[in-house]
Design an enzyme around this catalytic site. Sequence first.
Site, short mmCIF file in Angstrom:
data_model
loop_
_atom_site.label_atom_id
_atom_site.label_comp_id
_atom_site.label_asym_id
_atom_site.label_seq_id
_atom_site.Cartn_x
_atom_site.Cartn_y
_atom_site.Cartn_z
N GLU A 1 52.47 76.84 62.91
CA GLU A 1 52.18 76.02 63.62
C GLU A 1 53.85 75.02 63.03
OE1 GLU A 1 50.39 77.65 62.14
OE2 GLU A 1 48.39 78.38 63.27
N GLU B 1 44.79 83.33 61.80
CA GLU B 1 43.65 82.87 60.83
C GLU B 1 42.37 83.59 61.24
OE1 GLU B 1 44.22 78.64 61.52
OE2 GLU B 1 45.31 78.35 60.37
N1 COA Z 1 48.78 78.44 74.00
C1 COA Z 1 48.88 78.07 75.35
N2 COA Z 1 49.77 79.52 76.18
C2 COA Z 1 50.13 80.39 75.51
C3 COA Z 1 50.03 80.71 73.62
C4 COA Z 1 49.17 79.05 72.87
N3 COA Z 1 48.90 79.07 72.13
N4 COA Z 1 50.57 81.32 73.48
C5 COA Z 1 51.46 81.71 74.66
N5 COA Z 1 50.83 81.01 75.73
C6 COA Z 1 50.99 81.06 77.55
C7 COA Z 1 52.78 80.99 77.40
O1 COA Z 1 53.00 79.61 78.16
C8 COA Z 1 53.08 81.95 79.06
O2 COA Z 1 51.92 81.18 79.97
P1 COA Z 1 52.81 80.60 81.25
O3 COA Z 1 53.22 82.52 82.39
O4 COA Z 1 51.55 80.81 82.39
O5 COA Z 1 53.72 80.26 80.98
C9 COA Z 1 51.30 83.36 78.55
O6 COA Z 1 51.05 83.35 77.63
C10 COA Z 1 53.25 84.53 78.33
O7 COA Z 1 53.68 83.52 76.81
P2 COA Z 1 55.36 83.67 77.01
O8 COA Z 1 55.74 83.15 76.23
O9 COA Z 1 55.78 83.42 78.64
O10 COA Z 1 55.70 84.87 75.72
P3 COA Z 1 56.71 85.99 75.39
O11 COA Z 1 56.70 87.71 75.20
O12 COA Z 1 57.83 84.97 75.98
O13 COA Z 1 56.13 84.99 74.25
C11 COA Z 1 55.12 84.41 71.69
C12 COA Z 1 55.08 85.25 73.27
C13 COA Z 1 53.94 84.75 71.02
C14 COA Z 1 56.37 84.26 70.96
C15 COA Z 1 55.46 82.56 73.08
O14 COA Z 1 53.64 82.94 73.84
C16 COA Z 1 54.94 81.85 72.04
O15 COA Z 1 55.40 81.78 70.89
N6 COA Z 1 53.68 80.64 71.49
C17 COA Z 1 52.92 79.92 70.85
C18 COA Z 1 52.14 80.39 69.86
C19 COA Z 1 51.37 79.57 68.71
O16 COA Z 1 52.73 78.44 68.44
N7 COA Z 1 51.44 79.37 68.45
C20 COA Z 1 49.98 79.08 67.93
C21 COA Z 1 49.86 77.77 68.23
S1 COA Z 1 48.65 76.94 66.87
#
Ligand code: COA
Length: 264
Positions: free
Chosen positions: A138, A118
């Site tokens: 989301e 966004e």
């Molecule tokens: N909020 C908080 N923490 C987040 C985050 C978010 N939106 N996106 C990633 N992180 C954190 C993870 O919890 C992880 O933290 P940790 O190492 O303390 O466990 C770290 O960032 C690395 O992320 P990870 O999920 O291990 O990496 P990945 O390469 O396996 O996956 C994504 C990457 C982006 C696919 C996955 O992190 C994800 O789906 N994130 C959420 C995206 C989302 O829903 N965003 C909208 C929020 S409204």
Amino acid sequence: MSEKNLQEIKVIREPPLAWVILSRPEKLNAISLRMLDELSSVLEELSTDKDIRVVLLKGNPEGRSFSAGVDISTFINLKPLDALYVSTRLQSVVNMLETFPKPVIAVIDGYALGGGFELALGCDFRIASNRAELGLPEIKLGLIPGGGGTQRLPRIVGEAKAKELIMFGERLKSEDALRIGLVNWITQPEKLDEEARKIAQRLAEAPPIALRTIKDVIRLTRHGPIEEGLAFEATSFASLFTTKDSVEGISAFLSKRKPNFTGE
Ligand code: COA
């Protein structure tokens, strides 16, 4: 060139360009309220910085992302009134990007999700690496976008495509994002900053008041009837004849030389 490090935002001034870097690499540059406060104060400062003509917004590369969205840990046991604050705070920063008086380019490598996506939608242009992934996931949290996604995405890609992206919450590869006009350019990851810089330099050589006027005219007239839009366009066009840059542009054209626009 100078660098300023706030807690979650870095600013590299490289006049006439400034790079604003979302920086929480251990959380994939996820957005906290502090990051939004820092971003808003940095944008405020850059908006009146006479030496800066274009802003580039990117993620700290160590975070493998532009930004993975609002920090989900903020959502634990969040009360609706506090959620309203998070949403409106994010919206206000995206609005700042959209109404920023200079061009803003989102430079996207890795993930641009949720609130990160966004923020990029508030920018004038988006350039992405060919390994970028963009989306509004989301729905997978039982939520909807809260940073303007339901409003800006349909205006950029059309309603049906926006509903597809928001309701399925799937991530879009940059090539598909390019195809639907969501990103303007894609390039290889190692060339991303250099390509973004070249595009920004071209904008930095353009007349700043005319650029600002284009942003304002397009934004302020998009919902109204075409007659009003055309009238606003015409008076804005006329007002540019008060600028030194229009005199410079016209005389440079007539004398077959490159114009030097000063923003006056
Ligand atoms: N909020 C908080 N923490 C987040 C985050 C978010 N939106 N996106 C990633 N992180 C954190 C993870 O919890 C992880 O933290 P940790 O190492 O303390 O466990 C770290 O960032 C690395 O992320 P990870 O999920 O291990 O990496 P990945 O390469 O396996 O996956 C994504 C990457 C982006 C696919 C996955 O992190 C994800 O789906 N994130 C959420 C995206 C989302 O829903 N965003 C909208 C929020 S409204």
